[in-house]
Structure formats: structure tokens, C-alpha cells
Design an enzyme around this catalytic site. Structure first.
Site, PDB file in Angstrom:
ATOM      1  N   ARG A 214       0.811  -1.163  -0.113  1.00 40.08           N
ATOM      2  CA  ARG A 214       0.066  -0.100   0.117  1.00 40.08           C
ATOM      3  C   ARG A 214       0.953   1.233  -0.024  1.00 40.08           C
ATOM      4  NH1 ARG A 214      -2.446  -3.597   3.728  1.00 40.08           N
ATOM      5  NH2 ARG A 214      -4.448  -4.282   3.410  1.00 40.08           N
ATOM      6  N   HIS A 329      -3.053   2.778  -5.792  1.00 42.35           N
ATOM      7  CA  HIS A 329      -3.839   1.710  -5.264  1.00 42.35           C
ATOM      8  C   HIS A 329      -4.266   0.845  -6.593  1.00 42.35           C
ATOM      9  CE1 HIS A 329      -6.265  -0.596  -2.475  1.00 42.35           C
ATOM     10  NE2 HIS A 329      -7.451  -0.429  -3.721  1.00 42.35           N
ATOM     11  N   ARG A 332      -1.269  -1.695  -6.833  1.00 40.57           N
ATOM     12  CA  ARG A 332      -1.503  -2.800  -5.849  1.00 40.57           C
ATOM     13  C   ARG A 332      -2.624  -3.876  -6.377  1.00 40.57           C
ATOM     14  NH1 ARG A 332      -2.090  -4.406  -0.564  1.00 40.57           N
ATOM     15  NH2 ARG A 332      -4.038  -4.782   0.276  1.00 40.57           N
ATOM     16  N   HIS A 355      -4.931  -8.514   3.816  1.00 37.33           N
ATOM     17  CA  HIS A 355      -5.965  -8.239   4.048  1.00 37.33           C
ATOM     18  C   HIS A 355      -6.682  -9.155   5.102  1.00 37.33           C
ATOM     19  CE1 HIS A 355      -7.311  -6.901  -0.344  1.00 37.33           C
ATOM     20  NE2 HIS A 355      -6.896  -5.766   0.775  1.00 37.33           N
ATOM     21  N   TYR A 364      -5.748 -18.794   6.821  1.00 40.76           N
ATOM     22  CA  TYR A 364      -4.656 -18.200   6.845  1.00 40.76           C
ATOM     23  C   TYR A 364      -3.426 -18.914   7.061  1.00 40.76           C
ATOM     24  CZ  TYR A 364      -5.965 -13.434   5.928  1.00 40.76           C
ATOM     25  OH  TYR A 364      -6.632 -12.112   5.257  1.00 40.76           O
TER      26      TYR A 364
END
Length: 392
Positions: A214, A329, A332, A355, A364
């Protein structure tokens, strides 16, 4: 002279300036005396009648305690309006400065003009539907954000038992259709943009477009966050570019607000595709500020680079590539699209992007550093193949 009555007495008093007032007073059985000065004899006598009535009904408490209770009731009544509770909501929660700024803007422009002084208990589903109908239909995303905030306020009020329950959800009110879908950049377009950027900023474009960092994360990267040999970058902080300077957590040198990523998943380690590792190493030698805490992309005075400085140089580069629509952005977005094209699972994409969502948290654990490195290598192989075709 005091005028005696069956209960208490009223005394006429004249000040040095000639102002006439009347002091009413009475004594309780324990000898404690209470008094109040009023403008007219009628008011003074009415006060004594009221005090005697409280005693007869066994409802009497000291006047000072009653005044304090009334002041508290009025304060509570003010807090129990949408506007009053919203202020409490913002002040009592650990919210980021940018989040508070955004919430205040939604309150001022969308919620409070309609609901401001409305008691929380009076906000009904019908009121919410009428409010939504009154909003500008061309600002659907902002309207959805305002609805989400209002619903959060009402749910919090219900948790504090200020209302019995929050009104039912309005179906579809919390989301808005995506009008402008980001179009990822092609490798040809990225090559033009990178070549058109000043040397000190080319790596920033690479880290945005091929790694997916970011803007705020890029501007806060420091020498100690980077392993130039392994091509590994630790993301642990970001610049809150919209926060008020000088607030708690601000950088002492520039006043910018520095914070950890918004969610726990935002703290992550990512890998640079191998073809760009040499660029990373050269950047560390030539363009990074000195010392372990030196910024990877310093401004002109070795402090944080301003967004304006960056955009003044990025805007001509993207126009040269024929992509005036391409924001940082969107770069990204390009990086995540590339990762998806190279077989990244949903868990790996979310881990690489930083995220977080409740649905993704359970998976995850399957996204490892080794897999992220392999993903970066695949992206690098594609870039090398494209580069070879371009030069042949």
C-alpha cells in the site's frame, strides 16, 4: 425583615445597587437550614410550598443533591440523542485518527442533519428508510458507509441497554455496487511507468505493482525492514496520510501519524520477485536514508516523502503509459491480479495483500513464507520471459 409562615420564612433583601430579591429558607428537624434566593416573593413562597410537599410525600432530598441529579439527567438525555451518543462512541473507542476523521465527516454530512437531536429510543426502521431515501442517490458508496456507521451506533446503544434493540437491517443498505472497476496495468504499461519515474522512485513502483504494498506502507518502509540479500520485506507500519499532524503517534521529525497496519494480517513479510532484487540492493546503496531507521523512500529532507511529491512525479509517468486512470492503489490491484494469475489461493492472496476478513481467517495458516517466496519467483519468471521477448 423575614416574613414567617407555617413552614419556613421569606426575607426581603435589598442590595447596594437597589436590587430587591427574596430569600426563602427553612430548617429540617436536625437543625440543618436550606435557603434559596429568588426574584419575587411569589417565587420564594412557591419554592417553600414545593419543599414542604416533598417532605410530606417522603420524597425530600437535599436541594444540592437534587440539582446534581437533574444536571446528570440532562447530560444523560443529551448523550441519549443520536448526536450525543455518537460523540461518546467516537471518544470511548480506540479508533485510528483516519477512522475518526471519516466517521465525523459521515456524521456531519449524512447522519446528524437528519437524526442529530433525535433520541436513540425514537429511531425506528421507518425513520432509517426515510433517511436513506433522502440521501443523494449518486453517492451510493458514501451512503452505504453512513448506514453502516448509524447501524454500529444503534447496536452499541443496544449493548449499553440505552435502547431495547437496534432496528432490523435494511437489506442491501450496507453495500453499494462497484461502479469503477480497476483495470490492472499490463507489463508493457508498467515498463513505461518505471522508466519514466526518477531513479529514486522506480523501486516504489515495483513494490506497488509486483509486491502489492500500500502507499502508506511504502512511505514508511525503513532500511531495517528490508533484507536485500533474500529480497524480503517486513511490513509492520504505515503512514496515515489523512490523519491530523501532531496527533499521538506522530513522527517527531515531520508530524505525520505513523501506525501499525489496520488489521493483524496487515503485519506481514513479503518477497520481491528475483528480477527486481538487484534493483532493491542498488536502491539501498544509493537512495535510502542513512542508518537502520533510514526511510527507503525519503523526502527531500530525509523525512517522509509527501504524497504530493510522489504524485507530481507519478502522474506524468502514468500518462506516458496511456493510463491516466492508474492510481497507486491500482498498482497494488495489478500485483494481486498477477499473483492470482500465477495460482495463488485465496488465503495466499490475502496473506500477501495483508487483508483480513472473518471468512478468511481460518485458512490463513496455510499461507506460509515459503509459498509467498515461490509465488514471487513465479511472477519473476513471467517478468523475465516478457523482458526477454521485448529485447529480442
Amino acid at each position: 425583615m423575614a416574613r414567617r409562615r407555617g413552614f419556613g420564612e421569606v426575607e426581603r433583601r435589598v442590595s447596594a445597587s437597589g436590587t430587591v430579591t427574596y430569600r426563602a429558607r427553612y430548617a429540617m428537624p436536625d437543625g440543618t437550614r436550606y435557603s434559596r434566593t429568588l426574584a419575587t416573593r411569589m417565587d420564594a413562597e412557591a419554592w417553600l410550598v414545593g419543599e414542604r410537599g416533598l417532605i410530606d410525600r417522603d420524597e425530600w432530598t437535599p436541594p444540592q443533591a437534587r440539582r446534581a441529579a437533574e444536571e446528570k439527567r440532562q447530560r444523560d438525555a443529551a448523550f441519549n440523542t443520536v448526536a450525543g451518543f455518537a460523540e461518546r462512541y467516537l471518544s470511548e473507542r480506540s479508533l485510528r485518527p483516519t477512522t475518526i476523521r471519516g466517521y465525523r465527516k459521515l456524521l456531519a454530512n449524512r447522519i446528524l442533519p437528519y437524526f442529530g437531536e433525535t433520541p436513540l429510543t425514537d429511531v425506528s426502521l421507518t425513520d432509517i428508510k426515510r433517511w436513506r431515501a433522502s440521501l443523494d442517490p449518486t453517492t451510493e458508496a458514501t451512503n452505504a458507509a453512513a448506514y453502516r456507521l448509524l447501524r454500529s451506533l444503534l447496536q452499541a446503544a443496544a449493548e449499553e441497554e440505552l435502547i431495547d434493540r437496534a432496528p432490523p437491517k435494511v437489506r442491501g443498505a450496507s453495500s453499494a455496487p462497484v461502479r469503477n472497476v480497476a483495470v490492472p496495468a499490463t507489463l508493457d504499461e508498467l515498463a513505461v511507468i518505471i522508466d519514466a519515474m526518477p531513479e529514486r522512485l522506480r523501486l516504489l513502483i515495483v513494490l506497488a505493482a509486483f509486491v502489492g504494498l500500500r502507499e502508506g506502507e511504502l512511505l514508511e518502509l525503513r532500511r531495517s525492514d528490508v533484507d536485500g540479500v533474500a529480497g524480503r520485506i517486513d511490513v509492520t507500519r504505515k503512514v496515515d496520510k489523512d490523519a491530523d499532524p501532531g496527533t499521538q503517534g506522530a513522527c517527531p521529525d515531520c508530524g505525520r501519524h505513523i501506525s501499525s497496519p489496520k488489521t493483524r494480517s496487515g503485519v506481514r513479510t513479503v518477497h520481491v520477485p528475483p528480477p527486481f532484487v538487484k534493483m532493491l540492493q542498488e536502491h539501498l546503496l544509493e537512495h535510502t536514508a542513512e542508518g537502520p531507521t533510514g526511510l527507503l523512500f525519503p523526502g527531500d529532507r530525509t523525512d517522509h516523502m509527501s504524497v504530493r511529491f510522489l504524485m507530481d512525479r507519478y502522474r506524468p509517468a502514468r500518462e506516458a503509459a496511456g493510463r491516466p486512470d492508474l492510481t497507486i492503489h491500482h498498482l497494488r490491484h495489478t500485483a494481486l491480479t498477477l499473483a492470482g494469475q500465477h495460482g495463488a489461493t485465496a488465503a495466499e492472496l490475502q496473506a500477501r495483500a495483508g487483508h483480513a476478513s472473518q471468512a478468511a481467517m481460518a485458512i490463513y495458516q496455510h499461507a506460509t513464507l515459503d509459498r509467498d517466496k515461490a509465488l514471487a519467483e513465479k511472477i519473476g519468471q513471467t517478468y523475465e520471459a516478457w523482458s526477454a521477448d521485448r529485447t529480442s
